[in-house]
Design an enzyme around this catalytic site. Structure first.
Site, PDB file in Angstrom:
ATOM      1  N   ASP A   1      -1.784  -1.249 -10.466  1.00 16.90           N
ATOM      2  CA  ASP A   1      -2.525  -1.828  -9.764  1.00 16.90           C
ATOM      3  C   ASP A   1      -1.326  -1.920  -8.401  1.00 16.90           C
ATOM      4  OD1 ASP A   1      -4.898  -3.539  -8.666  1.00 16.90           O
ATOM      5  OD2 ASP A   1      -3.521  -5.027  -8.511  1.00 16.90           O
TER       6      ASP A   1
ATOM      7  N   ASP B   1      -5.484  -1.035 -17.122  1.00 11.59           N
ATOM      8  CA  ASP B   1      -4.897  -1.434 -15.741  1.00 11.59           C
ATOM      9  C   ASP B   1      -3.832  -2.300 -15.827  1.00 11.59           C
ATOM     10  OD1 ASP B   1      -5.297  -1.949 -12.868  1.00 11.59           O
ATOM     11  OD2 ASP B   1      -7.449  -1.747 -13.065  1.00 11.59           O
TER      12      ASP B   1
ATOM     13  N   HIS C   1     -14.222  -0.083  -7.781  1.00 12.70           N
ATOM     14  CA  HIS C   1     -14.853  -1.517  -7.898  1.00 12.70           C
ATOM     15  C   HIS C   1     -14.552  -1.991  -6.631  1.00 12.70           C
ATOM     16  CE1 HIS C   1     -10.727  -1.538  -8.811  1.00 12.70           C
ATOM     17  NE2 HIS C   1     -10.629  -2.517  -8.893  1.00 12.70           N
ATOM     18  N   ASP C   2     -13.603  -1.593  -5.730  1.00 14.68           N
ATOM     19  CA  ASP C   2     -13.124  -2.143  -4.535  1.00 14.68           C
ATOM     20  C   ASP C   2     -13.891  -1.744  -3.305  1.00 14.68           C
ATOM     21  OD1 ASP C   2     -11.291  -3.849  -5.756  1.00 14.68           O
ATOM     22  OD2 ASP C   2      -9.966  -2.399  -5.481  1.00 14.68           O
TER      23      ASP C   2
ATOM     24  N   GLU D   1      -1.962   2.977  -7.970  1.00 12.20           N
ATOM     25  CA  GLU D   1      -3.071   2.373  -6.624  1.00 12.20           C
ATOM     26  C   GLU D   1      -1.689   2.209  -5.491  1.00 12.20           C
ATOM     27  OE1 GLU D   1      -6.225  -0.800  -5.214  1.00 12.20           O
ATOM     28  OE2 GLU D   1      -4.566  -1.243  -6.200  1.00 12.20           O
TER      29      GLU D   1
HETATM   30  C1  NOJ Z   1      -6.260  -3.741  -6.348  1.00 13.34           C
HETATM   31  C2  NOJ Z   1      -7.538  -3.916  -7.208  1.00 13.34           C
HETATM   32  O1  NOJ Z   1      -8.270  -2.761  -7.314  1.00 13.34           O
HETATM   33  C3  NOJ Z   1      -8.450  -5.168  -6.536  1.00 13.34           C
HETATM   34  O2  NOJ Z   1      -9.625  -5.187  -7.421  1.00 13.34           O
HETATM   35  C4  NOJ Z   1      -7.518  -6.196  -6.645  1.00 13.34           C
HETATM   36  O3  NOJ Z   1      -8.123  -7.482  -5.792  1.00 13.34           O
HETATM   37  C5  NOJ Z   1      -6.088  -6.008  -6.048  1.00 13.34           C
HETATM   38  N1  NOJ Z   1      -5.689  -5.044  -6.500  1.00 13.34           N
HETATM   39  C6  NOJ Z   1      -5.396  -7.333  -6.288  1.00 13.34           C
HETATM   40  O4  NOJ Z   1      -4.881  -7.132  -7.739  1.00 13.34           O
END
Ligand code: NOJ
Length: 548
Positions: free
Chosen positions: A196, A95, A323-324, A249
């Site tokens: 990210d 990541d 994870h989000d 992402e």
């Molecule tokens: C996306 C990540 O998946 C998330 O967990 C994070 O809080 C934000 N980007 C900021 O890096």
């Protein structure tokens, strides 16, 4: 193996397996469980960040890009992990959090100490003449996106937590540093990278207020420079490896932008994560609300992205969970009455679509959101901020908790449930986040007699065996059906019809006549006969193949 017939497993290292008893998952815990990972048949493992970090945002606030967080292990452990996965034919995907650094990072600290070179790495701006903040942008975690830059009277930009300072990618030195980080890991045998929130690196060269009443995200998302920066990074780093696999992402993005990021002719990335399909249970686009999901909208979004990316020669990363996100099984189905059918139906939707499926740890055993009872069960900064602001806007404690309970990121971050023991077999100590339902849901039981894990293994194997899945064209089917999401894939002489019932009741659907002669490729209910009208059972998934 290309990224098109690969399946990627996502591990949240902090929650996978703790080998030391400190309650935090670590690299050794992952190494010890490689046989399990390999048994799934996956091709890559994407690891959430395990670099040194003050953990203000669970590792997405990185203070050193080129080391391992001592709480997670050592560089020797990392090398062993890469080699051990490699011996099973599994690649590592790291990541890369390159939109921002932790404010503890040496660059930010040197900037604070007055070094101009490092001040130019960040967006540091004076207040506006009337004393207001440099722009009216809000942080994605709540509150303004600007924080005081030491005692200077200036402010620095943080689109996320104040502990995550945005890097200024206009600065060629920043871009060179980013390539250096990727190359550091390439030199250690890593060829997979997840970037990210990479579509916010191209902010305008002047940062401007969002016009009143408009969405401030438009001021910094998918800016014109993102494509150029990605091309440059590709050329200077991962693009030098023939077998690299990359995914970006993309936050609050569009199909057009994403087709651009992932069209092979553009030499940017292989594929993209987008999130519109996971916003169909937001009321008026607002996450911290509680409303049943809109199936018509979900179908519309999945179809729009399938068609749009195909037309633009782009490629989707396919996923329900990460994870989000709270667990999709809780959001879109009925894990209370139909956990097995729900988990396998959702898996079918994703795995047979055009794109590369990602499986988030625990999804393959049907893990659900934990049954937490108070806000103090949650650890995530975002959940606590949301709870506080819901209370401020007049919600009762019960209402605020109910909303956070349904949407919190910690829902997905609970430890992997290996067995039914006190800590789900995750740790000998006290887990950093509590498990609640491991007595019913765990790997040991799934291995012994479960139906979800074997179904995932079959789906993963099918992508490798059937070119219609990895390469087929996508065609919408029965878009107006109120209960069923369906689509067709076509490749060479093969046609695949996929039917998925999103309701806890039977649903009827007409199928094209030629499919009544087809064979069932996979289904989550016992064998059935094919007729021109199919009556699907609750959360049934059925894929019918015709091969000429
Ligand atoms: C996306 C990540 O998946 C998330 O967990 C994070 O809080 C934000 N980007 C900021 O890096």
């Amino acid at each position: 193996m290309t990224f098109k017939n690969s399946v990627i497993y996502q591990i949240y290292p902090k929650s996978f397996k703790d080998s030391t008893g400190d309650g935090i998952g670590d690299l050794r815990g992952i190494i010890d469980n490689i046989p399990y990972i390999a048994s799934l048949g996956v091709d890559y493992v994407w690891f959430n960040p395990f670099f040194p970090s003050p953990q203000r945002d669970n590792g997405y606030d990185i203070s050193d890009y080129c080391s391992i967080d001592p709480a997670m292990g050592t560089m020797e452990d990392f090398d062993e992990l890469v080699a051990a996965l490699e011996s099973h034919g599994i690649g590592v995907m790291l990541d890369m959090v390159l939109n921002h650094t932790s404010t503890d990072h040496e660059w930010f600290q040197r900037a604070l100490a007055g070094e101009k070179k490092y001040q130019d790495y960040y967006y540091i701006r004076p207040p506006q003449p009337d004393g207001s903040l440099p722009t009216n942008w809000v942080s994605k975690f709540g509150g303004p996106a600007w924080a005081p830059f030491g005692e200077t009277g200036d402010y620095y930009l943080h689109l996320y937590d104040p502990a995550q300072a945005d890097l200024d990618w206009h600065n060629p030195d920043v871009r060179a540093e980013a390539a250096k980080v990727v190359n550091f890991w390439r030199n250690r045998g890593v060829h997979g990278f997840r970037f990210d929130v990479i579509n916010v690196i191209g902010k305008g060269s002047q940062l401007l207020d969002a016009p009143l009443g408009t969405d401030d995200r438009k001021m910094y998302t998918d800016g014109p420079d993102v494509h150029a920066y990605l091309r440059e990074l590709n050329e200077a780093s991962f693009g030098r490896d023939e077998d690299s696999v990359t995914v970006g992402e993309m936050s609050s993005t569009s199909v057009e932008a994403c087709a651009g990021y992932s069209n092979p002719g553009n030499h940017e990335l292989n594929m993209v994560f987008s999130f519109h399909h996971l916003k169909v249970d937001y009321e008026d686009g607002e996450k911290w609300t509680s409303t049943p999901f809109d199936l018509a909208a979900l179908k519309r979004v999945l179809n729009e992205w399938a068609v749009g990316m195909q037309e633009g020669d782009g490629w989707n990363a396919l996923f329900w969970n990460n994870h989000d996100q709270p667990r999709a099984i809780n959001r879109f189905t009925d894990p209370g009455r139909y956990r097995v059918e729900s988990a396998t139906m959702l898996a079918t939707v994703i795995h047979l679509l055009r794109g590369t499926p990602f499986v988030y740890m625990g999804e393959e055993i049907g893990m659900t959101d934990p049954d937490y009872e108070t806000i103090s069960d949650y650890v995530d900064v975002e959940a606590h901020n949301a709870f506080a602001s819901l209370m401020e806007t007049g919600r009762s404690e019960r209402e605020a908790f109910a909303i956070v309970h349904g949407k919190a990121r910690d829902n997905a971050r609970t430890p992997m449930q290996w067995d039914s023991g006190r800590t789900a077999g995750f740790t000998n100590g006290t887990p950093w986040l509590r498990s609640t339902n491991q007595a019913r849901i765990n790997v040991a039981d799934e291995e012994a007699e479960g139906r979800i894990l074997p179904y995932y293994r079959r789906l993963i194997a099918l992508r490798k065996a059937q070119p219609v899945i990895s390469q087929g064209r996508y065609l919408p089917y029965a878009m107006d059906h109120p209960e069923v999401f369906a689509y067709i894939r076509e490749h060479g002489g093969q046609r695949l019809l996929v039917l998925t019932n999103f309701r806890a009741k039977q649903a009827e659907i007409e199928i094209p006549l030629d499919f009544t002669e087809g064979s069932i490729l996979i289904s989550n209910y016992p064998e059935r006969t094919l007729d021109s009208t199919i009556r699907l059972e609750p959360y049934e998934a059925l894929a019918i193949l015709i091969s000429n």
